[in-house]
Design a protein around this motif. Sequence first.
Motif, mmCIF file in Angstrom:
data_model
loop_
_atom_site.group_PDB
_atom_site.id
_atom_site.type_symbol
_atom_site.label_atom_id
_atom_site.label_comp_id
_atom_site.label_asym_id
_atom_site.label_seq_id
_atom_site.Cartn_x
_atom_site.Cartn_y
_atom_site.Cartn_z
ATOM 1 N N ALA A 199 0.827 -1.210 0.000
ATOM 2 C CA ALA A 199 0.000 0.000 0.000
ATOM 3 C C ALA A 199 0.863 1.262 0.000
ATOM 4 C CB ALA A 199 -0.925 -0.009 1.212
ATOM 5 N N ALA A 200 2.008 1.184 0.657
ATOM 6 C CA ALA A 200 2.878 2.358 0.750
ATOM 7 C C ALA A 200 3.554 2.681 -0.572
ATOM 8 C CB ALA A 200 3.931 2.128 1.833
ATOM 9 N N THR A 201 3.699 1.665 -1.432
ATOM 10 C CA THR A 201 4.430 1.875 -2.677
ATOM 11 C C THR A 201 3.575 1.591 -3.914
ATOM 12 O OG1 THR A 201 5.255 -0.410 -2.605
ATOM 13 C CG2 THR A 201 6.617 1.284 -1.577
ATOM 14 N N TRP A 202 2.270 1.403 -3.724
ATOM 15 C CA TRP A 202 1.408 0.966 -4.817
ATOM 16 C C TRP A 202 1.309 1.999 -5.927
ATOM 17 C CZ3 TRP A 202 -1.005 -3.279 -6.552
ATOM 18 C CH2 TRP A 202 -2.029 -3.126 -7.487
ATOM 19 N N THR A 203 1.498 1.541 -7.129
ATOM 20 C CA THR A 203 1.238 2.360 -8.315
ATOM 21 C C THR A 203 0.429 1.514 -9.293
ATOM 22 O OG1 THR A 203 3.352 1.648 -9.283
ATOM 23 C CG2 THR A 203 3.316 3.765 -8.117
ATOM 24 N N PRO A 204 -0.631 2.065 -9.861
ATOM 25 C CA PRO A 204 -1.430 1.297 -10.815
ATOM 26 C C PRO A 204 -0.588 0.895 -12.014
ATOM 27 C CG PRO A 204 -2.577 3.295 -10.130
ATOM 28 C CD PRO A 204 -1.165 3.418 -9.638
ATOM 29 N N PRO A 205 -0.859 -0.271 -12.595
ATOM 30 C CA PRO A 205 -0.111 -0.672 -13.802
ATOM 31 C C PRO A 205 -0.371 0.298 -14.933
ATOM 32 C CG PRO A 205 -1.991 -2.130 -13.416
ATOM 33 C CD PRO A 205 -1.866 -1.258 -12.204
ATOM 34 N N ALA A 206 0.688 0.691 -15.614
ATOM 35 C CA ALA A 206 0.589 1.707 -16.667
ATOM 36 C C ALA A 206 0.371 1.050 -18.022
ATOM 37 C CB ALA A 206 1.861 2.541 -16.697
ATOM 38 N N PRO A 207 -0.258 1.765 -18.954
ATOM 39 C CA PRO A 207 -0.381 1.225 -20.322
ATOM 40 C C PRO A 207 0.964 1.282 -21.026
ATOM 41 C CG PRO A 207 -1.259 3.442 -20.210
ATOM 42 C CD PRO A 207 -0.921 3.056 -18.801
ATOM 43 N N PRO A 208 1.156 0.445 -22.036
ATOM 44 C CA PRO A 208 2.426 0.492 -22.786
ATOM 45 C C PRO A 208 2.523 1.772 -23.610
ATOM 46 C CG PRO A 208 0.869 -1.010 -23.821
ATOM 47 C CD PRO A 208 0.243 -0.580 -22.524
ATOM 48 N N ASN A 209 3.733 2.150 -23.925
ATOM 49 C CA ASN A 209 3.946 3.355 -24.736
ATOM 50 C C ASN A 209 3.277 3.207 -26.095
ATOM 51 O OD1 ASN A 209 5.489 4.635 -22.780
ATOM 52 N ND2 ASN A 209 7.414 3.729 -23.508
ATOM 53 N N GLY A 210 2.573 4.256 -26.499
ATOM 54 C CA GLY A 210 1.933 4.252 -27.802
ATOM 55 C C GLY A 210 0.570 3.604 -27.821
ATOM 56 N N TRP A 211 0.113 3.122 -26.680
ATOM 57 C CA TRP A 211 -1.210 2.504 -26.563
ATOM 58 C C TRP A 211 -2.084 3.377 -25.678
ATOM 59 C CZ3 TRP A 211 -2.480 -3.059 -27.521
ATOM 60 C CH2 TRP A 211 -1.522 -3.691 -28.318
ATOM 61 N N LYS A 212 -3.358 3.474 -26.036
ATOM 62 C CA LYS A 212 -4.268 4.275 -25.230
ATOM 63 C C LYS A 212 -5.651 3.627 -25.199
ATOM 64 C CE LYS A 212 -6.068 8.978 -24.578
ATOM 65 N NZ LYS A 212 -6.062 10.373 -25.089
ATOM 66 N N GLY A 213 -6.185 3.474 -23.997
ATOM 67 C CA GLY A 213 -7.546 3.003 -23.838
ATOM 68 C C GLY A 213 -8.492 4.180 -23.709
ATOM 69 N N VAL A 214 -9.620 4.124 -24.390
ATOM 70 C CA VAL A 214 -10.574 5.227 -24.390
ATOM 71 C C VAL A 214 -11.874 4.766 -23.740
ATOM 72 C CG1 VAL A 214 -11.881 6.852 -25.795
ATOM 73 C CG2 VAL A 214 -9.563 6.178 -26.488
ATOM 74 N N ASP A 215 -12.217 5.393 -22.631
ATOM 75 C CA ASP A 215 -13.505 5.129 -21.990
ATOM 76 C C ASP A 215 -14.593 5.939 -22.683
ATOM 77 O OD1 ASP A 215 -12.373 3.432 -20.098
ATOM 78 O OD2 ASP A 215 -12.028 5.044 -18.657
ATOM 79 N N LEU A 216 -15.765 5.339 -22.812
ATOM 80 C CA LEU A 216 -16.901 6.007 -23.431
ATOM 81 C C LEU A 216 -18.046 6.127 -22.435
ATOM 82 C CD1 LEU A 216 -16.926 4.178 -26.903
ATOM 83 C CD2 LEU A 216 -15.840 6.364 -26.324
ATOM 84 N N GLU A 217 -18.897 7.083 -22.656
ATOM 85 C CA GLU A 217 -20.086 7.260 -21.830
ATOM 86 C C GLU A 217 -21.315 7.344 -22.742
ATOM 87 O OE1 GLU A 217 -19.605 10.541 -19.200
ATOM 88 O OE2 GLU A 217 -17.865 9.691 -18.171
ATOM 89 N N LEU A 218 -21.544 6.272 -23.471
ATOM 90 C CA LEU A 218 -22.641 6.227 -24.426
ATOM 91 C C LEU A 218 -23.805 5.379 -23.932
ATOM 92 C CD1 LEU A 218 -20.609 5.927 -27.752
ATOM 93 C CD2 LEU A 218 -21.582 7.974 -26.694
ATOM 94 N N GLY A 219 -23.702 4.873 -22.707
ATOM 95 C CA GLY A 219 -24.809 4.117 -22.141
ATOM 96 C C GLY A 219 -25.172 2.911 -22.978
ATOM 97 N N GLN A 220 -26.451 2.548 -22.966
ATOM 98 C CA GLN A 220 -26.887 1.346 -23.663
ATOM 99 C C GLN A 220 -26.949 1.516 -25.173
ATOM 100 O OE1 GLN A 220 -30.718 0.364 -22.106
ATOM 101 N NE2 GLN A 220 -31.755 2.126 -22.995
ATOM 102 N N SER A 221 -26.714 2.724 -25.664
ATOM 103 C CA SER A 221 -26.720 2.923 -27.123
ATOM 104 C C SER A 221 -25.478 2.328 -27.772
ATOM 105 C CB SER A 221 -26.816 4.415 -27.455
ATOM 106 O OG SER A 221 -25.618 5.093 -27.089
ATOM 107 N N LEU A 222 -24.403 2.119 -26.987
ATOM 108 C CA LEU A 222 -23.172 1.583 -27.559
ATOM 109 C C LEU A 222 -23.432 0.176 -28.101
ATOM 110 C CD1 LEU A 222 -20.108 2.286 -27.872
ATOM 111 C CD2 LEU A 222 -19.718 0.738 -25.952
ATOM 112 N N GLY A 223 -23.059 -0.034 -29.356
ATOM 113 C CA GLY A 223 -23.254 -1.331 -29.982
ATOM 114 C C GLY A 223 -24.629 -1.519 -30.580
ATOM 115 N N ARG A 224 -25.565 -0.615 -30.256
ATOM 116 C CA ARG A 224 -26.923 -0.742 -30.784
ATOM 117 C C ARG A 224 -27.227 0.300 -31.860
ATOM 118 N NH1 ARG A 224 -30.463 -2.071 -25.284
ATOM 119 N NH2 ARG A 224 -29.021 -3.646 -24.455
ATOM 120 N N ASP A 225 -26.392 1.318 -31.904
ATOM 121 C CA ASP A 225 -26.538 2.337 -32.939
ATOM 122 C C ASP A 225 -25.635 1.951 -34.103
ATOM 123 O OD1 ASP A 225 -26.682 4.549 -34.553
ATOM 124 O OD2 ASP A 225 -26.257 6.008 -32.967
ATOM 125 N N GLY A 226 -26.214 1.403 -35.139
ATOM 126 C CA GLY A 226 -25.431 0.946 -36.288
ATOM 127 C C GLY A 226 -25.366 1.931 -37.422
#
Length: 411
Positions: A199-226
Amino acid sequence: MTPDISGRSPPPAFSVGLARSSPFVPDYVRGITLTATAALVGCVAWSGDPLSLPLAFAFPALWTWSPSHLIAALVSLGYFLAASRGLPQGVATYYASDLWPGLLLWIVASLSFVGVHTAMWTGQRGNARSLRYLAAAVLLGLPPFGIIGWAHPLTAAGVLFPGWGWWGLTGAAAGMAMMTSRFWPAAAIVLGAFWLSSAATWTPPAPPNGWKGVDLELGQSLGRDGSLDHHRDLIAMVRQEAGEANRVIVLPESALGFWTPTLEKLWRGGLEGSDVSVIAGAAIVDAQAYDNVMVAISADGARVLYRQRMPLPVSMWQPWLAWTDQGGGARGNFFANPAVELGGYRIASLICYEQLILWPVLQSMIYAPEIVVATGNGWWTGGTSIVAIQRASAASWARLFDVPLITAFNL
């Protein structure tokens, strides 16, 4: 020990905690106390904060202190229901219904966890209980019982022993076994020391260089809006997120909806002129069922990167439909594609529910992946800690094996 006049040895003296029977504490009082404590442990350990996960190691001790099979069942039930407390509300949101279906599924889902722990409990002292608890842990880590093996204490191994890999997993298993023995105070002190140090030294695992995860806030429309406009907006967003620094963009589960040749052509055309690759969730449908997949797309081509091994039971994975020749539901690929290749990297992909159970991630780690990609579509979990628990679990596993982690969720 001096025998009494009947020639029998008197019962051992009451020791620390609730681990021994006592004429001064009725079993029903001990049962209530142990069950309430187990529920508290389940609630706090599975709050969504990775640093709270090691509290789950108290559950084996509470289980072993149970004076009977009935109380062992109640202790297991209290822990599991508290750990999975977001399920009733999530199910009600998913099906747009009241809480009753969710409450029923919540109870049914607990049967595997409770049944295994009740069956493995024994009144014998010594190594018997430790071995039986380890057997229960193995059973709930692997199919078929492991299909609903949520809230497994071993998930905390990465918080206690970050970077230790398989040795850390072994140490965590040994710690669980020790918590069921008479040496539990020493085990608790040692595990607590590792917990505080981490706990004293905890750091979340980082993404690799050049990679990025994108969170979305599209609710239940995601995957249903074609619509084409919707996908053009997603492509524009991907190119913007990539900028000049990122070459791989990860989108959440179900981001693309139903994967078709037309959609592939649209995305490849939208990425033309860039060297950006996209990993995004989609569904591939056939006459019998559908696969929940992650697709890799670039201007040069597209392919199915990963097929989900364990879809969410009931709402997605419905094997009884195949048994009755009805078809439909998500296909469980179980032990297929534990590691996949993209751009010279070996990737462990975990879609949504796979982050909550043991065997998919452990199977993937056998192949020594260089990146963990964890995605989900959690629009139905609003107001619960489910997505936070998924993130915490993925972070713990990534830290245990010292592997970069990239996540993408839709809320």
